[in-house]
Design a protein around this motif. Structure first.
Motif, PDB file in Angstrom:
ATOM      1  N   THR A  26       0.834  -1.199   0.000  1.00  0.00           N
ATOM      2  CA  THR A  26       0.000   0.000   0.000  1.00  0.00           C
ATOM      3  C   THR A  26       0.871   1.252   0.000  1.00  0.00           C
ATOM      4  OG1 THR A  26      -1.700  -1.202   1.226  1.00  0.00           O
ATOM      5  CG2 THR A  26      -1.863   1.198   1.222  1.00  0.00           C
ATOM      6  N   LYS A  27       1.940   1.246   0.782  1.00  0.00           N
ATOM      7  CA  LYS A  27       2.840   2.407   0.826  1.00  0.00           C
ATOM      8  C   LYS A  27       3.443   2.696  -0.553  1.00  0.00           C
ATOM      9  CE  LYS A  27       4.423   2.245   5.609  1.00  0.00           C
ATOM     10  NZ  LYS A  27       5.592   2.084   6.486  1.00  0.00           N
ATOM     11  N   ARG A  28       3.823   1.640  -1.259  1.00  0.00           N
ATOM     12  CA  ARG A  28       4.420   1.830  -2.584  1.00  0.00           C
ATOM     13  C   ARG A  28       3.389   2.358  -3.582  1.00  0.00           C
ATOM     14  NH1 ARG A  28       8.751  -3.136  -3.057  1.00  0.00           N
ATOM     15  NH2 ARG A  28       9.979  -2.409  -1.294  1.00  0.00           N
ATOM     16  N   VAL A  29       2.181   1.845  -3.514  1.00  0.00           N
ATOM     17  CA  VAL A  29       1.122   2.347  -4.392  1.00  0.00           C
ATOM     18  C   VAL A  29       0.845   3.808  -4.071  1.00  0.00           C
ATOM     19  CG1 VAL A  29      -1.328   2.117  -5.009  1.00  0.00           C
ATOM     20  CG2 VAL A  29       0.108   0.073  -4.796  1.00  0.00           C
ATOM     21  N   LEU A  30       0.792   4.146  -2.787  1.00  0.00           N
ATOM     22  CA  LEU A  30       0.595   5.548  -2.399  1.00  0.00           C
ATOM     23  C   LEU A  30       1.751   6.414  -2.897  1.00  0.00           C
ATOM     24  CD1 LEU A  30      -0.828   5.169   1.236  1.00  0.00           C
ATOM     25  CD2 LEU A  30      -2.059   5.907  -0.831  1.00  0.00           C
ATOM     26  N   GLY A  31       2.953   5.873  -2.890  1.00  0.00           N
ATOM     27  CA  GLY A  31       4.114   6.609  -3.401  1.00  0.00           C
ATOM     28  C   GLY A  31       3.972   6.919  -4.882  1.00  0.00           C
ATOM     29  N   ILE A  32       3.507   5.942  -5.643  1.00  0.00           N
ATOM     30  CA  ILE A  32       3.291   6.173  -7.092  1.00  0.00           C
ATOM     31  C   ILE A  32       2.184   7.200  -7.285  1.00  0.00           C
ATOM     32  CG2 ILE A  32       2.338   5.133  -9.163  1.00  0.00           C
ATOM     33  CD1 ILE A  32       4.527   3.501  -9.273  1.00  0.00           C
ATOM     34  N   LEU A  33       1.110   7.076  -6.512  1.00  0.00           N
ATOM     35  CA  LEU A  33       0.021   8.055  -6.632  1.00  0.00           C
ATOM     36  C   LEU A  33       0.510   9.457  -6.279  1.00  0.00           C
ATOM     37  CD1 LEU A  33      -2.994   6.027  -5.162  1.00  0.00           C
ATOM     38  CD2 LEU A  33      -2.556   6.622  -7.559  1.00  0.00           C
ATOM     39  N   ALA A  34       1.344   9.564  -5.248  1.00  0.00           N
ATOM     40  CA  ALA A  34       1.910  10.872  -4.878  1.00  0.00           C
ATOM     41  C   ALA A  34       2.761  11.424  -6.023  1.00  0.00           C
ATOM     42  CB  ALA A  34       2.736  10.751  -3.600  1.00  0.00           C
ATOM     43  N   MET A  35       3.507  10.557  -6.672  1.00  0.00           N
ATOM     44  CA  MET A  35       4.328  11.021  -7.796  1.00  0.00           C
ATOM     45  C   MET A  35       3.440  11.484  -8.949  1.00  0.00           C
ATOM     46  SD  MET A  35       7.497   9.210  -9.660  1.00  0.00           S
ATOM     47  CE  MET A  35       8.886  10.272  -9.381  1.00  0.00           C
TER      48      MET A  35
END
Length: 149
Positions: free
Chosen positions: A130-139
């Motif tokens: 989830t953290k990695r997906v949120l990181g991509i969404l933030a990018m």
């Protein structure tokens, strides 16, 4: 403390790649040919890499290991490098360096998450969290903010 140094070096590497892209885009525009800029970059990299090997790494060179490397590994990275760098040099004058770098990094990050999940390219398997997906969404949100006026 070691990780801070490694993170800092990774950050500096990114800065250097952005600087390289800026200079080589100028060369590409003046030549009106991104491929010639890639060739110039590659030749310079080979020369400077050889100098660095001679200075720092000649005791680590073991010619018997060359034959153990699959033949395609000597070339496939160069293929993707030429295509990727040519795309950078072609798109930076049209988009601007900040947009191109942001989009390029997003592409790298998205591919790395997928490649890591499936262990492609002999990479260690890393789950998509989830953290990695949120990181991509933030990018992606960051890219949107960079591209809006």
């Amino acid at each position: 403390m070691k990780f801070i140094i490694v993170y800092l070096l990774a950050f500096i590497g990114g800065v250097f790649l952005a600087i390289q892209a800026g200079f080589n885009t100028q060369l590409s525009v003046l030549l009106k040919q991104p491929i010639l800029a890639v060739i110039s970059t590659s030749i310079t990299s080979v020369i400077l890499g050889c100098v660095l090997i001679l200075i720092f790494g000649k005791e680590n060179i073991q010619p018997n290991t060359f034959g153990q490397v699959p033949w395609y590994l000597w070339f496939v990275g160069g293929l993707f490098s030429v295509i990727g760098i040519s795309l950078y040099f072609y798109t930076i004058p049209k988009l601007g360096i900040s947009k191109m770098i942001a989009l390029g990094l997003c592409g790298q990050l998205a591919f790395s998450l997928i490649a890591g999940k499936f262990g492609w390219l002999n990479l260690p398997i890393e789950p998509i969290t989830t953290k990695r997906v949120l990181g991509i969404l933030a990018m992606i949100i960051g890219i949107f903010l960079i591209n809006t006026k």
